[in-house]
Motif scaffolding. Structure first.
Motif, PDB file in Angstrom:
ATOM      1  N   ALA A 225       0.876  -1.143  -0.228  1.00  0.00           N
ATOM      2  CA  ALA A 225       0.067  -0.038   0.003  1.00  0.00           C
ATOM      3  C   ALA A 225       0.954   1.117   0.112  1.00  0.00           C
ATOM      4  O   ALA A 225       1.952   1.417   0.378  1.00  0.00           O
ATOM      5  CB  ALA A 225      -0.868   0.035   1.120  1.00  0.00           C
ATOM      6  N   VAL A 226       0.393   2.338  -0.418  1.00  0.00           N
ATOM      7  CA  VAL A 226       0.940   3.605  -0.474  1.00  0.00           C
ATOM      8  C   VAL A 226       0.839   4.401   0.930  1.00  0.00           C
ATOM      9  O   VAL A 226      -0.270   4.071   1.419  1.00  0.00           O
ATOM     10  CB  VAL A 226       0.389   4.525  -1.681  1.00  0.00           C
ATOM     11  CG1 VAL A 226       0.752   5.996  -1.405  1.00  0.00           C
ATOM     12  CG2 VAL A 226       0.609   4.096  -2.980  1.00  0.00           C
ATOM     13  N   ALA A 347      -2.118   5.954   3.241  1.00  0.00           N
ATOM     14  CA  ALA A 347      -2.883   6.664   2.310  1.00  0.00           C
ATOM     15  C   ALA A 347      -4.388   6.339   2.087  1.00  0.00           C
ATOM     16  O   ALA A 347      -4.522   5.004   1.609  1.00  0.00           O
ATOM     17  CB  ALA A 347      -2.191   7.056   1.010  1.00  0.00           C
ATOM     18  N   THR A 348      -5.318   6.779   2.293  1.00  0.00           N
ATOM     19  CA  THR A 348      -6.683   6.142   1.843  1.00  0.00           C
ATOM     20  C   THR A 348      -7.518   7.365   1.259  1.00  0.00           C
ATOM     21  O   THR A 348      -7.343   8.554   1.281  1.00  0.00           O
ATOM     22  CB  THR A 348      -7.532   6.029   3.124  1.00  0.00           C
ATOM     23  OG1 THR A 348      -7.990   7.003   4.112  1.00  0.00           O
ATOM     24  CG2 THR A 348      -6.563   4.958   4.148  1.00  0.00           C
ATOM     25  N   ASP A 349      -8.585   6.972   0.442  1.00  0.00           N
ATOM     26  CA  ASP A 349      -9.498   8.074   0.049  1.00  0.00           C
ATOM     27  C   ASP A 349     -10.524   8.133   0.951  1.00  0.00           C
ATOM     28  O   ASP A 349     -10.479   7.566   2.086  1.00  0.00           O
ATOM     29  CB  ASP A 349     -10.085   7.533  -1.237  1.00  0.00           C
ATOM     30  CG  ASP A 349     -10.992   6.324  -1.258  1.00  0.00           C
ATOM     31  OD1 ASP A 349     -11.234   5.933  -0.062  1.00  0.00           O
ATOM     32  OD2 ASP A 349     -11.130   5.832  -2.297  1.00  0.00           O
ATOM     33  N   ALA A 361      -8.467   1.178   5.625  1.00  0.00           N
ATOM     34  CA  ALA A 361      -7.949   1.642   6.709  1.00  0.00           C
ATOM     35  C   ALA A 361      -8.726   2.786   7.340  1.00  0.00           C
ATOM     36  O   ALA A 361      -9.230   3.865   6.554  1.00  0.00           O
ATOM     37  CB  ALA A 361      -6.329   2.078   6.503  1.00  0.00           C
ATOM     38  N   VAL A 362      -8.858   2.845   8.721  1.00  0.00           N
ATOM     39  CA  VAL A 362      -9.554   3.882   9.385  1.00  0.00           C
ATOM     40  C   VAL A 362      -9.102   4.214  10.578  1.00  0.00           C
ATOM     41  O   VAL A 362      -8.089   3.475  11.336  1.00  0.00           O
ATOM     42  CB  VAL A 362     -10.986   3.398   9.605  1.00  0.00           C
ATOM     43  CG1 VAL A 362     -11.878   3.406   8.287  1.00  0.00           C
ATOM     44  CG2 VAL A 362     -11.048   2.222  10.299  1.00  0.00           C
ATOM     45  N   GLY A 363      -9.161   5.453  11.169  1.00  0.00           N
ATOM     46  CA  GLY A 363      -8.511   5.867  12.288  1.00  0.00           C
ATOM     47  C   GLY A 363      -7.038   6.398  12.271  1.00  0.00           C
ATOM     48  O   GLY A 363      -6.725   6.727  11.265  1.00  0.00           O
ATOM     49  N   CYS A 367      -4.467   7.979   6.872  1.00  0.00           N
ATOM     50  CA  CYS A 367      -4.220   9.412   6.638  1.00  0.00           C
ATOM     51  C   CYS A 367      -5.165   9.823   5.451  1.00  0.00           C
ATOM     52  O   CYS A 367      -5.002   9.485   4.214  1.00  0.00           O
ATOM     53  CB  CYS A 367      -2.690   9.628   6.138  1.00  0.00           C
ATOM     54  SG  CYS A 367      -2.233  11.270   5.881  1.00  0.00           S
ATOM     55  N   THR A 368      -6.072  10.326   5.508  1.00  0.00           N
ATOM     56  CA  THR A 368      -7.093  10.950   4.771  1.00  0.00           C
ATOM     57  C   THR A 368      -6.700  12.228   4.322  1.00  0.00           C
ATOM     58  O   THR A 368      -7.296  12.813   3.221  1.00  0.00           O
ATOM     59  CB  THR A 368      -8.501  11.191   5.527  1.00  0.00           C
ATOM     60  OG1 THR A 368      -8.451  11.907   6.571  1.00  0.00           O
ATOM     61  CG2 THR A 368      -8.879   9.476   6.008  1.00  0.00           C
TER      62      THR A 368
END
Length: 523
Positions: A225-226, A347-349, A361-363, A367-368
């Motif tokens: 993952a990035v 990194a997430t959308d 990934a959350v919390g 990184c949103t």
């Protein structure tokens, strides 16, 4: 200890949520009635930063407040690196988040007229912090969600089980590597949510559980993952400065109630700073650090503003102080900065999706872009609730078949117990509040071989190497990243994204002779 096999077999193929803080609990609850297995290495909620959160949850619910003012405060605190779309998207859902928590049994503090009792914290322009049980907000929210999870038949909880790897087959998630005691197994699943918390445990001085060393970031990195913004670690300005591991937090709400920061000479050294004691956290933390570096001890004096009401307003902090022999109603509280929150991560959308199909990934591990370079106080619990709900909705609507090539259910060998004892001194010395080129390069030299090895410190070293690599490439001071050799912010600054392979490449290049340039994708 019960064998893993009879625990794993009934939940094969189910959605797996790793971590039982507020973000993980919320995700599992919002997925009902879809079958979910919640994996946590301790009892539900027990080893999470959520449980210890004192400050509360930010929501623009006051009569003189609105989401746009909350957005403006967040963007200012984030020092130019927030993602405006993420900021508006998450903060606009604050009211829904609070109503959802109340449906799950959270009882927020209210005034005599029934309105929410809203507190003030640093860099907020309005009173907008909701508390539950005074300074025990994190515990109150966590305990309500734990109770709700235990009463939800679609959720199976695997406690005392540690997730160590996300298995990837044909480019997407195919399983979750679990270990317990001396046994390891693969849980076949095509959908995994990482909600593993932060990495404060990489530092000697932290307010986080000691075992929180960035496990989610590591697992996502190993899965391809990035990662983004890894250099930005937030140090809370006011941890209780007494011998204790981890350090107890003295909530920002104490300063919001009027307490002053003073040094040993009784000087209020923040008085002339814009915002004074309620300046952004990075500003206050560095001011305290500067006093300590000069040999001063720093105190938070609540005797004037709060006095005899301290125990009633802040019962948990009062208990910590009394255990250390301090009566905060009559004497200043000794404080110091400590690693507290991670702005960077996976990194997430805005649906919680990572760059690996089947992995969310959350919390705090995610990184949103909400926090930018410096988190605005109490936005993190709001993000955990909003993004837990969003990820659940996205997963609910995403049918992802299991890979035709499933991993073996029996792991070929036990991974060594993950440790951070050899990593913590490196991170604390070289990647703390104030950094410079010599220290960052020393960290890179020490961490790179550990991260590329297979020893017990490899997992933690991967995360620490990421911090060092990103810190080396950010030649400015901004938010939670401060460099003594580059003390000013650059006129134009951008966020950086890298995979683990990129980090290994960049760290090797950074330690090579100056004539060897970085690959173009990493500059």
């Amino acid at each position: 200890m019960q064998s893993l096999a009879p625990l794993v077999a009934p939940v094969a193929g189910q959605i797996a949520v790793v971590g039982s803080g507020i973000a993980g609990l919320m995700t599992a609850l919002e997925l009902a009635p879809r079958p979910v297995v919640l994996v946590t290495r301790a009892d539900l909620g027990r080893e999470s930063s959520s449980l210890w959160a004192q400050g509360g949850i930010a929501a623009s619910l006051g009569p003189e407040d609105d989401p746009e003012q909350h957005v403006d405060d967040t963007l200012r605190a984030g020092a130019g690196l927030c993602d405006p779309e993420a900021v508006r998207g998450i903060l606009s859902q604050a009211r829904d988040a609070i109503e959802t928590l109340e449906r799950y049994g959270v009882r927020f503090d209210r005034n005599a007229d029934g309105s929410y009792a809203l507190g003030l914290e640093a860099a907020h322009g309005r009173h907008r912090i909701l508390h539950a049980g005074g300074d025990g907000s994190g515990a109150a929210i966590t305990e309500a969600l734990v109770k709700a999870v235990l009463n939800t038949p679609s959720i199976t909880c695997l406690t005392g089980v540690e997730a160590r790897r996300v298995c990837v087959t044909d480019g997407g998630v195919s399983g979750l590597w679990l270990q317990s005691g001396d046994e390891a197994m693969i849980l076949p699943t095509s959908q995994v949510v990482l909600a593993t918390g932060g990495l404060g445990g990489l530092y000697d001085a932290t307010t986080n559980p000691r075992g929180n060393v960035g496990q989610g970031v590591m697992m996502a990195a190993r899965a391809g993952a990035v990662l983004t913004d890894l250099e930005f670690v937030q140090f809370h300005p006011t941890a209780l400065d007494v011998p204790r591991t981890p350090l107890a937090l003295v909530s920002e709400a104490v300063r919001g109630a009027g307490a002053w920061l003073i040094n040993g000479a009784g000087e209020r050294f923040m008085a002339d700073t814009p915002g004074a004691e309620l300046a952004p956290r990075d500003v206050v933390a560095r001011a305290i650090h500067a006093q300590i570096a000069r040999g001063e001890r720093v105190y938070l004096d609540a005797t004037r503003a709060i006095g005899e009401d301290f125990a009633a307003k802040f019962p948990i902090i009062h208990q910590f102080c009394r255990e250390a022999g301090i009566d905060p109603a009559r004497a200043p509280i000794p404080v110091r900065p400590a690693a507290h929150y991670y702005m960077g991560g996976i990194a997430t959308d805005l649906r919680g999706r990572t760059t690996v199909p089947g992995l969310w990934a959350v919390g705090e591990c995610a990184c949103t872009g909400l926090h930018g370079a410096n988190r605005l106080a109490s936005n993190s619990l709001l993000e955990a609730v909003v993004m837990g709900r969003r990820a659940a909705r996205d997963i609910y609507e995403t049918a992802r078949p299991m890979s035709q090539t499933e991993p073996s259910r029996a792991a070929p060998q036990m991974l060594p117990k993950a440790e951070a004892d050899d990593i913590r001194p490196i991170v604390s010395q070289y990647l703390g509040m104030i950094r410079d080129r010599a220290g960052i390069e020393a960290a890179l030299r020490a961490l790179r071989p550990l991260a590329m090895g297979n020893g017990p410190g490899a997992d933690a070293a991967i995360v620490a190497l990421g911090i060092a690599c990103f810190a080396a490439l950010r030649t400015e001071s901004r938010g939670g990243h401060a460099r003594s050799d580059f003390p000013e912010p650059e006129a134009v600054s951008t966020r950086r994204r890298m995979t683990l392979d990129d980090i290994f490449t960049a760290s090797g290049t950074l330690l090579a002779p100056a004539s060897q340039p970085l690959p173009e994708t990493l500059t």
